[in-house]
Design a protein around this motif. Structure first.
Motif, PDB file in Angstrom:
ATOM      1  N   ALA A   1      26.779  35.568  67.181  1.00 23.33           N
ATOM      2  CA  ALA A   1      26.217  36.847  66.755  1.00 23.33           C
ATOM      3  C   ALA A   1      25.869  37.702  67.975  1.00 23.33           C
ATOM      4  O   ALA A   1      25.233  37.228  68.920  1.00 23.33           O
ATOM      5  CB  ALA A   1      24.969  36.632  65.895  1.00 23.33           C
ATOM      6  N   GLY A   2      26.286  38.951  67.946  1.00 21.56           N
ATOM      7  CA  GLY A   2      25.983  39.850  69.052  1.00 21.56           C
ATOM      8  C   GLY A   2      24.488  40.002  69.260  1.00 21.56           C
ATOM      9  O   GLY A   2      23.683  39.886  68.325  1.00 21.56           O
ATOM     10  N   ASN A   3      24.106  40.272  70.493  1.00 24.11           N
ATOM     11  CA  ASN A   3      22.689  40.326  70.850  1.00 24.11           C
ATOM     12  C   ASN A   3      22.057  41.694  70.698  1.00 24.11           C
ATOM     13  O   ASN A   3      20.891  41.872  71.037  1.00 24.11           O
ATOM     14  CB  ASN A   3      22.502  39.839  72.295  1.00 24.11           C
ATOM     15  N   GLY A   4      22.801  42.674  70.207  1.00 23.23           N
ATOM     16  CA  GLY A   4      22.228  44.000  70.046  1.00 23.23           C
ATOM     17  C   GLY A   4      23.194  44.936  69.362  1.00 23.23           C
ATOM     18  O   GLY A   4      24.327  44.559  69.023  1.00 23.23           O
ATOM     19  N   PHE A   5      22.746  46.154  69.167  1.00 23.95           N
ATOM     20  CA  PHE A   5      23.490  47.123  68.356  1.00 23.95           C
ATOM     21  C   PHE A   5      24.053  48.255  69.200  1.00 23.95           C
ATOM     22  O   PHE A   5      24.038  49.422  68.833  1.00 23.95           O
ATOM     23  CB  PHE A   5      22.585  47.653  67.240  1.00 23.95           C
TER      24      PHE A   5
END
Length: 627
Positions: A84-88
């Motif tokens: 899962a990516g760590n930010g947007f």
């Protein structure tokens, strides 16, 4: 379903029931369980006395089963931790996917699948759209159910740009080459991933492909923009959606078309934004390499991109990134790069090895120096250097990953172990190592004498900048979750003393002595990865001044990765991020943990170089294989 871009509903619960058994206490309920069998390695002499026919194969099989059980007990935690990516904020998915088509000299070919940076296909998701550790997030944040719990990683029911950013698994999923296969180890350091080479690739992309003329305008697209639009147009249907996390077959066509349309309609602003953000990151590196700065000492400084497989400088890089971001926002990048060096920036290299992150329940504080306290904040400390913008970090992922790692067991040693010899080493470990390397030990040991650069990374100005960034990253004051023990955690309301420990004074500086679980997979050793094998760590006179990094061939005799510099060319053909580690360079010294010491009123042997101690050293190494 509700989706928020920057904040998440309070009441987010993480219900992990991780009874996968990684401790004797959990194993007592079922003496025949895998957990109970694995726990027998914690008392080898007793285990062999009561079960003389016990084998390492039986222990290894049981311990491997506890790892699998921990992952299956919390599939959301495992999936989010590795991918899962760590930010947007990040690189648009469409762009990331076609960069190898545009610039293979930088990114490798599409078939290389970003392997030139030390990334690899996900063994659990063979059709995944990107390698393990390249996370995908939506611009609108995580989708959540009515109770605030995550319903999936991305909400495909609404059109939105998808971004790529590093996930925890990029750095914290390792591999070992067993000849016939590569074994993947969740929670182990990825000793091949060169995060600075990854960052440097974007700088090279900007310099070679993202000038104003190459981007152009909406009315008159430049050469790069036209090339990318052409590449997107010829990709097969589903190319930008098939293999996305949790996507259903009936969603692929719509998501693929949406991503193509978003890029086609916004190609110029997207590429301009990428050039601008990459320029700020490049300015951060330029700040670090200015004369007198952290990496600005010529050949005395360690190399950056292409020279740091399995390493990072999370603290030093974050300080530089924050300074560059502030200067860019104020229109003062030129002043930053030409004026006096900022007070907060260290004047020496503070590089460290990527640590193992399994079994966080035995680690009451985080970072090599124990400076980050609550486990939620340890993940924020990891997310911030990746995302760069505090308000864009993913709080939900920080909480989910923190709880998953609480009881993720280490990968067991994959080769044979002489258990009788290891049992002899058990007592030597207790006598000479166990005082310091015990669970939840918060003490730091400057007396060990290792390179102190990283321990001194924060001065008062840097510490204040860190704390402000951490607090800004917790951008939803109502964010909270229930942890594994049923406690309500509301990190954004925590006072400063629960976030960071003061390490600005000499009396508070030094390094932790963490538990040695899975120590076989954590080579090279010391906080800066300056000793290639356990044998060399225990016999300081044998330590190599120069050795290879990024090799995943293993030496079961010395316990560590193959390291001989003479093999550089042959290994580089197999492992593209292989480089040389020169211990004469700043921050890369292999000194320390090299003499016997009086600790807590008792002498502890750290130097086993004497040939008369060869059998004892061998027994100790054999025991450490079992941890």
């Amino acid at each position: 379903m509700k989706t928020n871009s920057r904040t998440f509903l309070s009441g987010f619960a993480i219900a992990l029931a991780l009874t996968a058994g990684v401790s004797p206490a959990l194993a007592q309920t079922d003496p025949g369980s895998d957990a109970a069998t694995c726990a027998r390695r914690d008392a080898l002499q007793h285990a062999l006395a009561t079960q003389p026919d016990l084998t390492w194969e039986a222990l290894r099989t049981a311990c491997a089963a506890t790892v699998a059980a921990a992952k299956s007990a919390d599939p959301i935690g495992h999936g989010w931790f590795v991918n899962a990516g760590n930010g947007f904020i990040g690189v648009p998915l469409v762009v990331q996917k076609i960069l190898p088509d545009l610039a293979p000299e930088i990114w490798g070919t599409p078939e290389d699948f970003f392997g030139g940076f030390g990334l690899f296909p996900d063994p659990d998701l063979t059709d995944r759209i990107l390698p393990r550790g390249l996370g995908i997030t939506g611009a609108n944040g995580r989708p959540v159910a009515a109770d605030g719990s995550p319903s999936s990683e991305v909400d495909y029911s609404q059109p939105q740009p998808l971004f790529v950013t590093l996930a925890c698994g990029a750095c914290h999923t390792g591999q070992i080459d067993l000849g016939d296969r590569h074994q993947v180890m969740d929670g182990a350091p990825n000793t091949q991933f060169d995060v600075r080479k990854w960052r440097g690739a974007f700088s090279a992309l900007r310099e070679g492909y993202l000038s104003d003329a190459q981007i152009g305008t909406a009315e008159a697209p430049g050469e790069t923009t036209k090339k990318l639009l052409d590449i997107v147009a010829v990709k097969p249907a589903g190319y930008f959606a098939r293999g996305l996390p949790q996507i259903r077959a009936d969603q692929i066509e719509a998501v693929d078309q949406t991503q193509r349309a978003i890029f086609a309609q916004n190609a110029v602003p997207i590429l301009s934004g990428l050039a601008q953000s990459t320029g700020v990151r490049a300015a951060s590196v330029a700040l670090q390499t200015r004369p007198g700065s952290s990496y600005g000492h010529g050949d005395r400084s360690p190399g950056l991109g292409g020279h740091s497989a399995g390493q990072s400088d999370g603290s030093g890089d974050l300080l530089s990134d924050l300074l560059a971001g502030q200067a860019a926002a104020q229109g003062k990048l030129t002043e930053l790069l030409t004026g006096p060096l900022p007070e907060a920036l260290p004047r020496f290299a503070t590089v460290t090895d990527i640590p193992a992150v399994w079994n966080q329940g035995d680690r009451s504080v985080g970072q090599w120096d124990g400076s980050v306290l609550e486990r939620f904040w340890r993940n924020i400390a990891a997310e911030l250097p990746i995302i760069g913008v505090p308000a864009k970090v993913d709080l939900m992922n920080a909480g989910i990953s923190a709880e998953f790692l609480l009881r993720l067991p280490p990968a067991p040693y994959p080769f044979e172990v002489d258990l009788a010899k290891a049992a002899a080493g058990e007592a030597l470990f207790a006598e000479n190592c166990g005082t310091c390397h015990r669970p939840r030990n918060e003490a730091r040991y400057p007396v060990i004498g290792t390179d102190m650069n990283r321990a001194q990374v924060l001065n008062p100005a840097g510490s204040a900048m860190f704390l402000a960034a951490f607090q800004a990253a917790c951008h939803d004051p109502e964010f909270g979750y229930t942890d594994t023990y049923g406690r309500r955690i509301e990190p954004c309301t925590m006072p400063a003393y629960r976030i960071l420990r003061d390490t600005t004074e000499a009396a508070n500086q030094g390094y932790l002595a963490p538990p040695l679980d899975g120590i076989w997979a954590r080579a090279p050793y010391l906080h800066n990865g300056s000793v290639p094998t356990l044998a060399q760590l225990l016999k300081p006179a044998s330590r190599a001044p120069v050795f290879l990094r990024g090799v995943i061939d293993y030496d079961p005799d010395e316990v560590g990765w193959m390291w001989q510099p003479a093999d550089l060319d042959s290994y580089r053909a197999r492992y593209p991020t292989v480089s040389l580690h020169d211990t004469a360079r700043d921050g890369w010294s292999n000194r320390g943990h090299d003499r016997d010491l009086m600790i807590e009123g008792r002498m502890h042997r750290l130097d086993w170089s004497d040939p008369a101690l060869s059998d004892q050293a061998g027994a100790l190494i054999e025991y450490l294989k079992t941890r």
